[in-house]
Write a protein that holds these residues in place. Sequence first.
Motif, mmCIF file in Angstrom:
data_model
loop_
_atom_site.group_PDB
_atom_site.id
_atom_site.type_symbol
_atom_site.label_atom_id
_atom_site.label_comp_id
_atom_site.label_asym_id
_atom_site.label_seq_id
_atom_site.Cartn_x
_atom_site.Cartn_y
_atom_site.Cartn_z
ATOM 1 N N GLY A 1 52.485 -42.103 -20.002
ATOM 2 C CA GLY A 1 51.642 -42.388 -21.165
ATOM 3 C C GLY A 1 50.613 -41.306 -21.376
ATOM 4 O O GLY A 1 50.295 -40.522 -20.480
ATOM 5 N N GLY A 2 50.083 -41.253 -22.587
ATOM 6 C CA GLY A 2 49.072 -40.261 -22.896
ATOM 7 C C GLY A 2 47.680 -40.743 -22.540
ATOM 8 O O GLY A 2 47.484 -41.842 -22.018
ATOM 9 N N SER A 3 46.690 -39.899 -22.833
ATOM 10 C CA SER A 3 45.316 -40.243 -22.472
ATOM 11 C C SER A 3 44.347 -39.708 -23.514
ATOM 12 O O SER A 3 44.658 -38.797 -24.282
ATOM 13 N N LEU A 4 43.161 -40.313 -23.525
ATOM 14 C CA LEU A 4 42.056 -39.807 -24.340
ATOM 15 C C LEU A 4 41.241 -38.835 -23.501
ATOM 16 O O LEU A 4 40.855 -39.148 -22.370
ATOM 17 N N LEU A 5 40.970 -37.668 -24.047
ATOM 18 C CA LEU A 5 40.086 -36.703 -23.412
ATOM 19 C C LEU A 5 38.867 -36.566 -24.311
ATOM 20 O O LEU A 5 38.977 -36.135 -25.460
ATOM 21 N N ILE A 6 37.697 -36.951 -23.795
ATOM 22 C CA ILE A 6 36.477 -37.021 -24.590
ATOM 23 C C ILE A 6 35.460 -36.020 -24.057
ATOM 24 O O ILE A 6 35.142 -36.014 -22.859
ATOM 25 N N ASP A 7 34.951 -35.157 -24.942
ATOM 26 C CA ASP A 7 33.849 -34.269 -24.570
ATOM 27 C C ASP A 7 32.587 -35.090 -24.365
ATOM 28 O O ASP A 7 32.270 -35.978 -25.158
#
Length: 260
Positions: free
Chosen positions: A125-131
């Motif tokens: 699965g994919g993921s959220l990458l948040i600055d």
Amino acid sequence: MKQSLLKQGMAEGLVLVSHVQRFVENIDRPVLLMSELCEYLFKKVNLKSCWGIINGRFGQTGTMCRIDPETGKSAQIDLLAGNPIPQCIRELPYVDTYLVDHPLNTRWIEAESCTDCVYCNGVPGGSLLIDLGFRKRVRGWLNLTFTESREDVEKAQGLFQLVADIVGYAIDTQMIYHEYQILEDQFRKILKNTSEAVIGFNLDNKITFWNQGAQRLTGYDSSHASGQDISFLFQKDAYSEFEGLLKETDKAGKTLTRII
């Protein structure tokens, strides 16, 4: 079995935000804050994996806090000690800059693009990458891999963005304070070792700084002078004139240019 936060509704989302705000207010170390955040999100949200990174000073990517899925506990990984930087971070155009003038972003990372990453390999699965940061200062990153589809995650993306904004502001504030402390310590070392007499005192006229030059000039060491009223260095008439100069400086914003 914990239920997905994405299916619990806005009420549970607001509870999560309030809890994050609470421990943000009580933790003043960025790495510990990131560790607490990862553990809390992994516990409350149905995540497959979770990690966060605190940027080091002057563009060096510093410390990772990574959740062990078996225990739900966060382990710290020093990325300056030869441990690899996550692939999704390594490919960012601004990863090696400091206080970069760059908008804070949230992006979706497909699992296929992380097959060679030691931190994400094996997590489907994919993921959220948040600055994480404030006013275009990138202070770190938060990576969340969900059990839900990308479509479901994007519906609740605003919630996680709010959490990231709260934490990013706190980390930015903490790091600015830490950086000023470093600069102040360096400045104090310079003043301490200069041959000129340097005496610092606060608004209550209590001595707060006393260097070796002041000790040579007056014969008093710092243990005797620190905390004393500045008046002990003056004869009565001279101190009255000194007080007048201080009042004039406070009122007019002028700088003292002569020594009594």
